[in-house]
Design an enzyme around this catalytic site. Structure first.
Site, PDB file in Angstrom:
ATOM      1  N   GLY A  99      70.273  19.736  59.764  1.00  0.00           N
ATOM      2  CA  GLY A  99      69.741  18.402  59.957  1.00  0.00           C
ATOM      3  C   GLY A  99      68.195  18.387  60.366  1.00  0.00           C
ATOM      4  O   GLY A  99      67.580  19.378  60.331  1.00  0.00           O
ATOM      5  N   GLY A 100      67.863  17.460  60.720  1.00  0.00           N
ATOM      6  CA  GLY A 100      66.456  17.412  61.596  1.00  0.00           C
ATOM      7  C   GLY A 100      66.138  18.400  62.587  1.00  0.00           C
ATOM      8  O   GLY A 100      65.204  18.688  63.005  1.00  0.00           O
TER       9      GLY A 100
ATOM     10  N   GLY B 214      40.311  36.597  38.986  1.00  0.00           N
ATOM     11  CA  GLY B 214      40.460  35.623  40.234  1.00  0.00           C
ATOM     12  C   GLY B 214      41.393  36.429  41.521  1.00  0.00           C
ATOM     13  O   GLY B 214      41.266  36.172  42.487  1.00  0.00           O
ATOM     14  N   ALA B 215      42.330  37.188  41.089  1.00  0.00           N
ATOM     15  CA  ALA B 215      42.949  37.880  42.108  1.00  0.00           C
ATOM     16  C   ALA B 215      42.215  38.921  42.846  1.00  0.00           C
ATOM     17  O   ALA B 215      42.541  38.966  44.067  1.00  0.00           O
ATOM     18  CB  ALA B 215      44.316  38.631  41.363  1.00  0.00           C
TER      19      ALA B 215
END
Length: 523
Positions: free
Chosen positions: A180-181, A413-414
């Site tokens: 949970g939280g 771009g890599a």
């Protein structure tokens, strides 16, 4: 009133005896039966974990006598020793840390208002003293009987996780349930170490079954395999509690205590002879893979490094190591997996690591062999553009020393995303085997020389000829060197020496940036 009257008649010796009895009860926490059950489950108690983690005799407990104030649902008068969490400070290899260790033997380690406030006090102490914060999680979650007070307590923890972020290292250990939280606090810290006995998830198997109809076990949903290999939430997997403490100790040895200090220097070999074995690492066949770990072992002190997220996005490697006694963060493509391509997960994994290193003054060493970003509809729909842009952002934003070595492929771009020179990289070396180009020669020849190939009597032979022409023209390190995109072309055997000298020369690096609150990293 009667009890008060009895206490007023106690001697000093009796009061001291009473103190010892109360401290003994604190040491036993949930009692012998629950401790035995904890051990039977293959887990240590909260105090045993603390004692394994810190230097012997260095732990000083704080808020051991803290009490909850809940009166609902049978909680009135219920004694929860230390309110289910051991808090205090100690040293690891003589260096101060503050810590909180939840105790599952006390109400399942459930976190209420006071437990949360104890944890927050340790976080504040970490900020005050500039020391790492370590949180050992072993809890059933929020203490339901305390309702919104428990919820508010978690909120204060999250708030202070963010305050500590980038100021002191934060390490979470998941040694039991974390649901949970409660799972959000570890997610806000810098590193998560999870044992094979532990699980962490937001929504448990029973709720998932009820809402979606899916059948899944707690281990399949939140075990270390799921949270490391699939989600990338976890950074290290430990065999057991003792192994988790050892990983934490090793990790802290690479890190500074805070963002205004440097990581501690370690003894290192003074020799930087040529390592001729590196000359044989790159295969003659450009399509053949090799193990980048063999390169890393040969450039770090003693061949020792600490890999982070080892089974997540294995096409990229992130690790801490030391060169010349100083900690460095290593980012390297792994040609053995997906040819070292960058994809969504690899971009996220490396970007966060680079961001951490920059926040804590750890120089970056990038080893490049990247054919490009991973193509495909799934990657495009998943947002490879914005995920890949994170690498461009974090390398450009990083002000620590940045040194890169291009081993083989560095395309498109890599190439830039792997700490290209124009992103502010301080030193960029290349091996003679480096190919730096917009794309590979095979793909480029098909575009640039399409008409020549189609018009040739033997298109196959012409294509092979023009591929070699393109490679000789653009895909060598000397063309990039001529454009000052590469500082130097080095023999592979000299890589460790090159890195050591470059990093030494950058120790006093200063970099001015425009004043602003912060940049906006692509999400």
């Amino acid at each position: 009133m009667a009890e008060s009257a009895v206490r007023s008649g106690m001697t000093v010796a009796e009061r001291i005896k009473e103190l010892h009895e109360k401290k003994k009860a604190l040491q036993e926490m949930g009692g012998a039966k629950r401790v035995e059950k904890q051990h039977a489950a293959g887990k240590l108690t909260a105090r045993e974990r603390v004692n394994k983690l810190v230097d012997e005799g260095s732990f000083q407990e704080q808020f051991g006598f803290a009490k909850h104030r809940c009166t609902f649902f049978g909680m009135e008068g219920k004694d929860l020793p230390a309110d289910g969490v051991v808090t205090g400070c100690g040293t690891i290899d003589g260096r101060l840390v503050h810590l909180a260790s939840q105790d599952f033997t006390v109400a399942g380690g459930a976190a209420g208002e006071v437990q949360c406030d104890k944890i927050v006090e340790m976080m504040k102490a970490s900020l005050k003293t500039g020391s790492p914060f370590v949180f050992v999680n072993d809890s059933g979650g929020a203490r339901i009987q305390e309702g919104i007070d428990s919820l508010a307590g978690y909120g204060r923890i999250f708030y202070h996780n963010v305050l500590l972020s980038g100021v002191v290292p934060q390490i979470s250990m998941i040694c039991g349930p974390c649901a949970g939280g409660a799972a959000y606090s570890p997610a806000l810290t810098d590193f998560i170490i999870q044992t094979k006995k532990a699980q962490m998830f937001i929504t448990g198997p029973s709720v998932i079954k009820q809402v979606t109809g899916e059948d899944v076990t707690a281990e399949q949903l939140g075990g270390p395999e799921a949270q490391m290999a699939y989600s990338g939430v976890v950074h290290f997997v430990a065999e057991d509690d003792e192994h988790a403490m050892a990983i934490c100790q090793d990790l802290i040895s690479y890190l500074p205590s805070n963002n205004v200090e440097d990581a501690p220097e370690h003894d290192h070999p003074d020799e930087f002879e040529l390592d001729l074995s590196l000359n044989d690492i790159i295969p003659d066949n450009p399509k053949q893979g090799y193990d980048m770990f063999e390169v890393i072992k040969r450039i770090v002190d003693g061949g020792k490094y600490l890999e982070v997220q080892s089974t997540f996005a294995q096409n990229i490697i992130i690790a801490f190591g030391r060169i010349n006694g100083r900690t460095v963060g290593i980012i390297a493509n792994q040609p053995m997996v997906k040819a070292g391509c960058l994809d969504i997960d690899a971009s996220d994994k490396s970007s966060r690591f680079i961001r951490f290193c920059n926040a804590f003054n750890i120089p970056l060493v990038t080893l490049v062999d990247v054919p490009g970003f991973m193509p495909g509809v799934e990657q495009e729909y998943g947002g490879i553009i914005r995920h890949g842009a994170k690498m461009l952002f974090v390398y450009s934003a990083a002000t620590v020393p940045k040194v890169s070595v291009i081993l083989r492929k560095a395309y498109g771009g890599a190439y830039l995303a792997m700490s290209g020179k124009d992103l502010g990289t301080d030193r960029c070396a290349a091996w003679p085997t480096a190919e730096i180009a917009v794309m590979g020669a095979e793909g480029a020849a098909g575009v640039v020389f399409r008409r020549e190939i189609e018009a040739a009597d033997d298109p196959k032979a012409k294509r092979a000829e023009l591929i070699e022409t393109y490679r000789e023209t653009f895909s060598t390190p000397y063309v990039a060197g001529g454009r000052r995109m590469v500082d130097e072309v080095i023999e592979p055997a000299a890589t460790r020496r090159y890195l050591a000298m470059a990093l030494d020369s950058l120790v006093t690096k200063r970099e001015l940036r425009p004043e602003k609150k912060h940049g906006l990293i692509p999400l």
